[in-house]
Each structure stands twice: as C-alpha cells, then as structure tokens.
Design a protein around this motif. Structure first.
Motif, PDB file in Angstrom:
ATOM      1  N   GLU A  34      69.934  71.489  56.597  1.00  0.00           N
ATOM      2  CA  GLU A  34      69.535  70.134  56.707  1.00  0.00           C
ATOM      3  C   GLU A  34      70.747  69.360  57.293  1.00  0.00           C
ATOM      4  O   GLU A  34      70.591  68.487  57.881  1.00  0.00           O
ATOM      5  N   LYS A  35      72.021  69.603  56.797  1.00  0.00           N
ATOM      6  CA  LYS A  35      72.860  69.035  57.388  1.00  0.00           C
ATOM      7  C   LYS A  35      73.106  69.072  58.675  1.00  0.00           C
ATOM      8  O   LYS A  35      73.527  68.233  59.300  1.00  0.00           O
ATOM      9  N   GLU A  36      73.132  70.327  59.160  1.00  0.00           N
ATOM     10  CA  GLU A  36      73.140  70.621  60.821  1.00  0.00           C
ATOM     11  C   GLU A  36      72.271  69.997  61.643  1.00  0.00           C
ATOM     12  O   GLU A  36      72.720  69.519  62.652  1.00  0.00           O
ATOM     13  N   VAL A  37      71.063  70.011  61.241  1.00  0.00           N
ATOM     14  CA  VAL A  37      69.822  69.281  61.936  1.00  0.00           C
ATOM     15  C   VAL A  37      69.826  67.799  61.747  1.00  0.00           C
ATOM     16  O   VAL A  37      69.575  66.965  62.769  1.00  0.00           O
ATOM     17  N   GLY A  38      70.661  67.404  60.455  1.00  0.00           N
ATOM     18  CA  GLY A  38      70.907  65.798  60.639  1.00  0.00           C
ATOM     19  C   GLY A  38      69.812  64.994  59.647  1.00  0.00           C
ATOM     20  O   GLY A  38      69.988  64.073  59.355  1.00  0.00           O
ATOM     21  N   THR A  39      68.775  66.047  59.073  1.00  0.00           N
ATOM     22  CA  THR A  39      67.956  65.338  58.000  1.00  0.00           C
ATOM     23  C   THR A  39      68.539  64.944  56.781  1.00  0.00           C
ATOM     24  O   THR A  39      68.088  64.047  56.165  1.00  0.00           O
TER      25      THR A  39
ATOM     26  N   GLN B   9      57.737  73.920  54.129  1.00  0.00           N
ATOM     27  CA  GLN B   9      58.806  74.262  54.828  1.00  0.00           C
ATOM     28  C   GLN B   9      59.164  75.860  54.687  1.00  0.00           C
ATOM     29  O   GLN B   9      59.204  76.728  55.677  1.00  0.00           O
TER      30      GLN B   9
ATOM     31  N   LEU C 100      59.068  65.762  47.423  1.00  0.00           N
ATOM     32  CA  LEU C 100      60.142  66.625  47.789  1.00  0.00           C
ATOM     33  C   LEU C 100      59.904  67.949  47.895  1.00  0.00           C
ATOM     34  O   LEU C 100      60.108  68.880  48.515  1.00  0.00           O
TER      35      LEU C 100
ATOM     36  N   LYS D 143      57.193  69.107  50.327  1.00  0.00           N
ATOM     37  CA  LYS D 143      57.826  69.331  51.646  1.00  0.00           C
ATOM     38  C   LYS D 143      58.599  70.607  51.643  1.00  0.00           C
ATOM     39  O   LYS D 143      58.500  71.339  52.672  1.00  0.00           O
TER      40      LYS D 143
ATOM     41  N   GLU E 189      71.233  63.245  56.591  1.00  0.00           N
ATOM     42  CA  GLU E 189      71.673  61.919  56.394  1.00  0.00           C
ATOM     43  C   GLU E 189      70.481  60.856  56.116  1.00  0.00           C
ATOM     44  O   GLU E 189      70.507  60.005  55.687  1.00  0.00           O
ATOM     45  N   GLN E 190      69.314  61.374  56.732  1.00  0.00           N
ATOM     46  CA  GLN E 190      68.104  60.736  56.466  1.00  0.00           C
ATOM     47  C   GLN E 190      67.601  60.730  54.928  1.00  0.00           C
ATOM     48  O   GLN E 190      67.304  59.593  54.700  1.00  0.00           O
ATOM     49  N   LEU E 191      67.875  61.767  54.491  1.00  0.00           N
ATOM     50  CA  LEU E 191      67.651  61.625  52.962  1.00  0.00           C
ATOM     51  C   LEU E 191      68.529  60.954  52.095  1.00  0.00           C
ATOM     52  O   LEU E 191      67.951  60.134  51.289  1.00  0.00           O
ATOM     53  N   ASN E 192      69.815  61.029  52.644  1.00  0.00           N
ATOM     54  CA  ASN E 192      70.783  60.254  52.006  1.00  0.00           C
ATOM     55  C   ASN E 192      70.841  58.581  52.134  1.00  0.00           C
ATOM     56  O   ASN E 192      71.346  57.833  51.359  1.00  0.00           O
TER      57      ASN E 192
ATOM     58  N   LYS F  39      76.087  61.471  48.123  1.00  0.00           N
ATOM     59  CA  LYS F  39      75.143  60.940  48.860  1.00  0.00           C
ATOM     60  C   LYS F  39      75.878  59.898  50.056  1.00  0.00           C
ATOM     61  O   LYS F  39      75.520  59.759  51.163  1.00  0.00           O
TER      62      LYS F  39
END
Lengths: 247, 373
Positions: free
Chosen positions: B204-209, B14, B7, B10, B211-214, B370
């Motif tokens: 990250e919420k806006e882009v939707g990533t 970024q 994490l 990453k 959710e992918q982490l959750n 989460k």
C-alpha cells in the motif's frame, strides 16, 4: 460581511535537514474559492499541501485548515478535507463501486446513505456497466474523475488536489474542470496544484511558488496586469526564470 | 467500529482477488509438509565403507559380514591396501576405511584384545562422525558375540559386561515426520503471519494508497486491526490446512487436544503479526521488506530448534533463543503433538507468548505514524 477564511497560513516553514522546502509562506484561502497553487517541480508545492492535509509536520509557523490547527488538531482536519494525490490512489483490485463504498465508509458515511450516494455518483459519471469493473482496467482519465468524486463524497470543507490532471488528454481535463466548478458551486473550497497554465486561468486566485517561497499571489487577471503579459504562461515564466532549484 | 468493518470487507475482498496469496496459503503447507520431513532426515544411511582385510581369517570375515548386514553401511570395495583405499576417499566414493591388520584373529585369541584401524572422511562432519560411531557399535557387538561364545567354554573366566539399552519415549519408533511436522506448522504460521502482513502494508505504501488512508480520519488502531485481523484468520486457516495435510499424508494426529494447539497459535499469531507490522513501519518497498523477512526467517528457524536441538547450542545462543518467538511455539506444538501436553503444563509459555504479542504490537503501534515527523 467579510468572506470566511478556510485555510490560513502565516510564515509556514518546513525544513528537511539544511534544505528549506517551504520557506515562510503566508496566505489565506476563502470559503468556496478555487485556489491554484502553482510552481515549478521542486518548488515546494506538494510539501506545503502535505502539511495542510496533516500528512507532514511543519517545522515552524502557523497554519489552520477549516479552523483546526495543523500542529494539534491534524486528525480533526482530516474529517473536513478530501485529498487526491499525485500518485493514483484508488484500489486497482477493487471495483468502482467497492472503492466508493470503502472510502465513503472510512469517512463515516452510513451504509444506507452510502448506497444512495454511490448510485447517484455512478449515474452522474455515466459509468453504468463500468461500475462493477476493477478500477485497474479503466483508462486514466476515468480513474481520475472517480478519484476526485470519491475525494468529495463526504462533502468536505476543502478538497486538496495534487496535480489531478497529469497525463490526461485536453478533453478529459476540460471535463475534470467542470467537475471542479460543480464542487465549488456546492461550497467546497478547492485547493489545486497544477503545471498547466491554461488551468491556472480557471482558478479564482493563484499563488506561484519559487524556491519554497510564494513569489506572487492574486487573481489571474491581476497577475497578468502586474507582470504586463497576456497569459499566465508569461507570468509563470518571468517568475520561474529566477528559480535556483530544479528537479 | 463501523469503519473497521469497511476496512475488513476491503481487505478480504483484496485477499480473495489475489491468487498469489491464496496459492501461498494452500500450496505452501502442502509442499512444505511433504518435502521437508522426507528430505531433511537426520538419519545417516548408506555410509560407504571400504575394507582393507589383511588378515583373511574366519574372524575378520565374520566382522565384515556383520558390517555388510547392517542397513547403515554399504561395502563398496575390498581393497588390498590402505593406500589404495585412501584414493577412493579422495574421489568421494568412500566415507570410511576399516583396516583389519594382519594377525588380527591370532592376537585377539592370544592376547584377548586386538586393534582395528578406522579412517573417516570428515568433509561432511555429521556423516563422518555418525558413520564412525555406528561402525564402533557394530564392532562392539562383534566383540560381545565372540566373547559370549568363549564364555560357553568353561575354561574362560567371566567378563563383566555393562550393556546400555535405550528406550525412546513418546516417539517409540523415532518417526522423523512426527518430530518435524509440528515444527513446520510453526514455520508456516510465522511466514503467513509476519511476512504477508508486512508485504501487504508495504504494498500500500508503494502504490500510494496508504497516503490516501492516512489523510482520512481513520484511527491508527482501526487501521492496524483492519490489517491484522485478516492475516490472523489466514494464519489460523493455514495451520488448519497444515494439520489436515499432516494427517492425510503421515497419519499424524496430536496426542493432545486441537483446542490447545489453536489457543497457543492464536496468541502466537498476534505476536508475529506485530513483527510483520513492525517490519512494514521501517520498509518503504516490498523489496526491503522481503529482504528483511528473509533474514528474520533464517534467524527464526536456526534459533528456533526446528532442525538443531536448542540444548545442543552454545550457552550464548541458547540465551538468544529465549527472545525468538518460534522457539516457544515449536516446543509447545511438539509437546502437544508428541507427548500430549496439557494447557496447564505449558502455562508459562502461554504467558511468554502473550508478552511477545503485546511487545511487538506495542512497538509497531509506537512506530506507525499517520503523519511524517
């Protein structure tokens, strides 16, 4: 021997205030199946899928995924599933390779096997030079293929795909379905929502949701016979016509 | 632990690929430190004065020269009448009008006291207030001078005089940047800590990533540490840059030790990171987070004692400053920079900062889900 069941729901319900998004749905999905989860916009597909993935709490009813209870063992479920959301979900400012490494690492794959796996994956997808480009610079079809590959990198028992082929051309869609078949052949159960009725024909079994409830469930051939139509489009139209909700 | 490393790897990648963040971290300290201490100066200079001298005597002349000689005032006009002067006040050309009445000198000598009239433009209260206070001082000086002259003459009785002298401790020349720079360092750390973290998570919420982490087995504490640690590092970097800039531009170095500053900043940063995390838990878009951050920053600064001394606030707002983390660090960093306070002098504040860190992060962790309820 009866085939093993990997997703089980019984009277699963989710309310948002007065609105019943998912209304008493019950179904089972068997190991290795490709299960199509169909329905019009707003029928409750995504809500149901989010509950099964442990992203949303159910209001009532029973559901287990890979043998784990969605109420109490939602974090255990997450070790056993892959998920590809409607919204594109790789990091655009990381390269393909970095995305693979990151998500693989998060799922607990160690660095050594991760290196081998990602190399394999890049070869298989024929990415080569694109592997070190930022994901944001790749075309949508590529992104979705990579997204799917990343979602099954850790060999989950089930992979949930929420409208995975939205907005891509028919050839890419066809290729995407080849990848789904490959995954299924490896024993990964595929749970997929879609709007494309030709894709529904590719599924082993489908369920069709109307207004939060399951209106029909079965093999595509059975459903076509039951409704006396030639293709899934016909089945869907007959059922969806009665829907009260729309977007 | 291993997942945390993935994490962090990453996150740092970024961050280094995001030119906006890097620019903020490097340019913000430099700009703020150069501009704010120079622009936001409490000292009021160039107060414009209009003089209505109706006496035209040697004494009135002397008083006018004295005012003219002071660096605070600028004589803009000798006016024949008060009424005329008043017009220039209306035009915004004059801050003060000093009227020396007819017979000023005569009365002063004969009756041992005389009156002057001072009118102030109070549209800008600080300027007017300070201006009339400065002018009163000049008049007081003038008064003393003439009396000292009279004293030399033997017929005069002595006049008891009390003179107040002041000495500035720690900042003997009242160097304004020395006072402002430590405060600005705190503002910097706060902005980096709280708002970059909040914006990062909400993005990250806006882009939707997110959710992918959750949907991964990533633990809540791993996610939170993975977000906090990079911005903690950035915060420490930005305070370091800030201290270097303070030295290069203003030749300001702390009297106390760098280590003490770092120790306090380190704990403080965890607290503001917690604030950032908390903001991110109840914002869905970066716009919401930014608006909230803007509001919070105003409160932080106004109740932080950066510009206005906390001791000068009404009681109720003084109590509010106890719950404002920046007010502690501003006080602490100033004490270390200007007085050379030791860690042991500030021990209590250290505990308070730890309490803030635990409090805000605790709230944020409780609030972070989460899974949606």
């Amino acid at each position: 021997m009866m085939p093993e069941i990997v997703i089980h729901t019984e009277n699963l319900t989710r309310r948002f205030g007065d609105f019943v998004a998912v209304n008493n749905i019950s179904f089972d999905v068997k190991v290795g199946e490709i299960f199509g989860f169909l329905g019009a916009n707003g029928a409750g597909k995504t809500t149901a899928m989010k509950i099964l993935c442990g992203l949303l709490s159910p209001s009532s009813g029973v559901a287990t995924v890979a043998g784990f209870d969605v109420y109490k063992e939602n974090e255990r479920i997450k070790e056993n599933i892959g998920y590809m959301s409607q919204k594109f979900s790789l990091y655009e400012n990381l390269t393909v390779r970095e995305n693979i490494t990151f998500f693989g690492g998060i799922y607990g794959i160690d660095r050594k096997s991760l290196k081998i796996k990602s190399e394999e994956l890049i070869q298989r997808l024929g990415l080569g030079p694109e592997a070190d480009k930022l994901v944001g610079s790749l075309p949508l079809g590529w992104k979705q293929k990579i997204s799917f590959s990343v979602a099954i990198l850790h060999n989950p028992k089930v992979v949930f795909l929420d409208e995975p082929t939205g907005g891509v051309d028919p050839i890419t869609r066809r290729q995407f379905w080849d990848m789904i078949y490959e995954a299924s052949a490896k024993g990964i159960t595929v749970f997929v929502t879609t709007h494309y009725m030709d894709e529904a024909e590719y599924c082993d079994r489908v369920s069709i949701m109307v207004d939060g409830a399951i209106a029909a469930i079965g093999k595509p051939s059975e459903l076509k016979q039951q409704f006396g139509v030639e293709n899934m489009d016909g089945v869907f139209l007959q059922l969806a016509r009665g829907a009260k909700r729309s977007e | 632990m291993n997942k945390l490393l993935f994490l962090l790897q990453k996150e740092f990648k970024q961050i280094f690929r995001n030119p906006t963040i890097l620019r903020m971290i490097i340019i913000m300290p430099i700009l703020q430190l150069i501009l704010l201490p120079l622009a936001a100066d409490y000292e009021v200079k160039n107060i414009t004065v209009s003089i209505v001298d109706l006496d035209h005597s040697p004494y009135s002349n002397r008083l006018i020269h004295k005012i003219d000689a002071s660096s605070y005032f600028k004589l803009v006009e000798y006016s024949p009448s008060y009424r005329k002067s008043l017009k220039t006040v209306g035009d915004g050309k004059t801050d003060l009008i000093l009227t020396i009445p007819r017979g000023f000198e005569k009365t002063l000598i004969k009756e041992n006291s005389a009156k002057l009239h001072l009118a102030t433009d109070a549209v800008n209260g600080i300027r007017g207030g300070l201006g009339s206070a400065y002018l009163a001082q000049v008049v007081g000086d003038f008064n003393r001078e003439i009396r000292e002259e009279w004293l030399v003459l033997p017929r005069n009785s002595e006049i008891p005089q009390i003179e107040v002298t002041s000495a500035n401790w720690y900042n003997p020349y009242s160097k304004y940047p020395l006072f402002m720079v430590p405060g600005i360092l705190v503002v910097l750390v706060t902005m980096v800590g709280a708002f970059m973290t909040a914006l990062n998570i909400v993005a990250e919420k806006e882009v939707g990533t997110i959710e992918q982490l959750n949907v991964t087995p990533l633990k809540k504490h791993e996610f939170i540490l993975g977000k906090l640690i990079p911005f903690w590092v950035l915060g420490m970097v930005s305070i370091t840059i800030g201290m270097v800039v303070a030295f290069v531009i203003f030749r300001i170095l702390p009297v106390g030790s760098f280590l003490t500053i770092y120790a306090f900043s380190a704990v403080y940063l965890f607290g503001v990171l917690g604030i950032g995390l908390l903001i991110s838990t109840f914002s869905d878009t970066q716009q919401q987070a930014t608006l909230f951050a803007f509001f919070a920053m105003m409160v932080f600064i106004l109740l932080g004692g950066l510009y206005t001394p906390i001791e000068g606030m009404p009681r109720w707002s003084q109590i509010l400053t106890y719950f404002n983390p920046p007010s502690y660090l501003i006080k602490i960093v100033r004490a270390i920079y200007i007085k050379g306070s030791l860690f042991s002098d500030l021990k209590n504040d250290f505990y308070i900062l730890i309490a803030f860190a635990i409090g805000f992060n605790g709230l944020a962790i409780l609030n972070y889900r989460k899974r949606m309820a």
